[in-house]
Write a protein that holds these residues in place. Structure first.
Motif, short mmCIF file in Angstrom:
data_model
loop_
_atom_site.label_atom_id
_atom_site.label_comp_id
_atom_site.label_asym_id
_atom_site.label_seq_id
_atom_site.Cartn_x
_atom_site.Cartn_y
_atom_site.Cartn_z
N SER A 289 6.87 21.46 -35.46
CA SER A 289 7.55 20.09 -35.87
C SER A 289 7.53 18.88 -34.58
O SER A 289 7.44 19.53 -33.48
CB SER A 289 9.14 20.34 -36.25
N ASN B 155 7.29 17.74 -40.18
CA ASN B 155 7.13 19.21 -40.24
C ASN B 155 5.33 19.48 -40.46
O ASN B 155 4.82 18.64 -41.14
CB ASN B 155 7.92 20.11 -41.19
N ASP C 141 2.72 23.14 -41.11
CA ASP C 141 2.63 24.81 -41.24
C ASP C 141 1.15 25.10 -41.04
O ASP C 141 0.28 24.11 -41.56
CB ASP C 141 3.20 25.10 -42.51
N HIS D 179 4.76 27.35 -37.72
CA HIS D 179 5.30 26.03 -38.00
C HIS D 179 5.54 25.66 -36.58
O HIS D 179 5.90 25.90 -35.59
CB HIS D 179 6.87 26.57 -38.60
#
Lengths: 110, 114
Positions: free
Chosen positions: B74, B22, B24, B72
């Motif tokens: 991923s 992940n 951000d 975000h």
């Protein structure tokens, strides 16, 4: 095809000694060039970038300097190394779509 | 001020399972995102990228998802292989800035257990 070279691969220098790391790119003209440092446990920190001969921008205040004497040559220097200068130094070039990294130089300041 | 954050410094996954890394970001000017893979004592190599006009990009076992509203993204690796063990860096840039600077996260060390 384009290739990027860095030397030396590893370097051990005493505190207070000078530094010169060299990076050269082959197979492209007028690339953007970058110096990064990866310190232990940290990410990739941009130190300098250059969009042309003699044009250097610094991202962080430090005792390092950079020069671009030729289109495809980028040099990272210091007059007096500090312990905190230890790390993995990476040179990169960009064709405005991606950045391509060299093999890196492991610098240990003792 | 960290503009690109990878909050997990490390991740362990069993071989054959899915790895999800992940990332951000805080800068709303970022419109192009990349993942780089780095082995020890080597330079990072480009893995996959995504433009802000897309929400998904797939390349073989690697898929990147982008959620602009959440800022975000991923990286999914399916199935994970032992050779995928490396540090993965998320990076972002604003393509209108001209100098093509990448802002990197601190990286996530992925370990794929055989």
């Amino acid at each position: 095809s384009q290739t990027i070279h860095q030397w030396p691969a590893t370097l051990v220098q005493p505190v207070g000694s000078p530094l010169s790391l060299e990076c050269t790119v082959e197979g492209t003209s007028n690339p953007n060039l970058y110096w990064y440092r990866q310190a232990a446990g940290r990410g990739l920190q941009l130190l300098f970038y250059s969009v042309g001969i003699g044009q250097i921008s610094s991202e962080v205040p430090q005792n390092l300097s950079a020069s671009r004497p030729q289109d495809r040559q980028f040099i990272l220097s210091s007059k007096k190394l500090l312990l905190s200068d230890s790390g993995f130094y990476l040179c990169a070039w960009s064709d405005l779509t991606l950045q391509y990294f060299g093999p890196g130089t492991r610098l240990t300041v003792t | 001020d960290q503009q690109v954050k990878q909050n997990s410094p490390s991740l362990s996954v069993q071989e054959g399972r899915i790895s999800i890394l992940n990332c951000d970001y805080t800068n709303s000017m970022f419109d192009y995102f990349l993942w780089y893979k780095k082995y020890p004592a080597e330079g990072p190599t480009f893995l996959i990228s995504i433009s802000s006009i897309k929400d998904k990009n797939e390349d073989g076992r690697f898929t990147v998802f982008l959620n602009k509203s959440a800022k975000h993204l991923s990286l999914h690796i399916v199935p994970s292989q032992p050779g995928d063990s490396a540090v993965y860096f998320c990076a972002a840039t604003s393509t209108g800035a001209g100098s093509y600077q990448l802002t990197f996260g601190k990286g996530t060390k992925l370990s794929v257990i055989p």
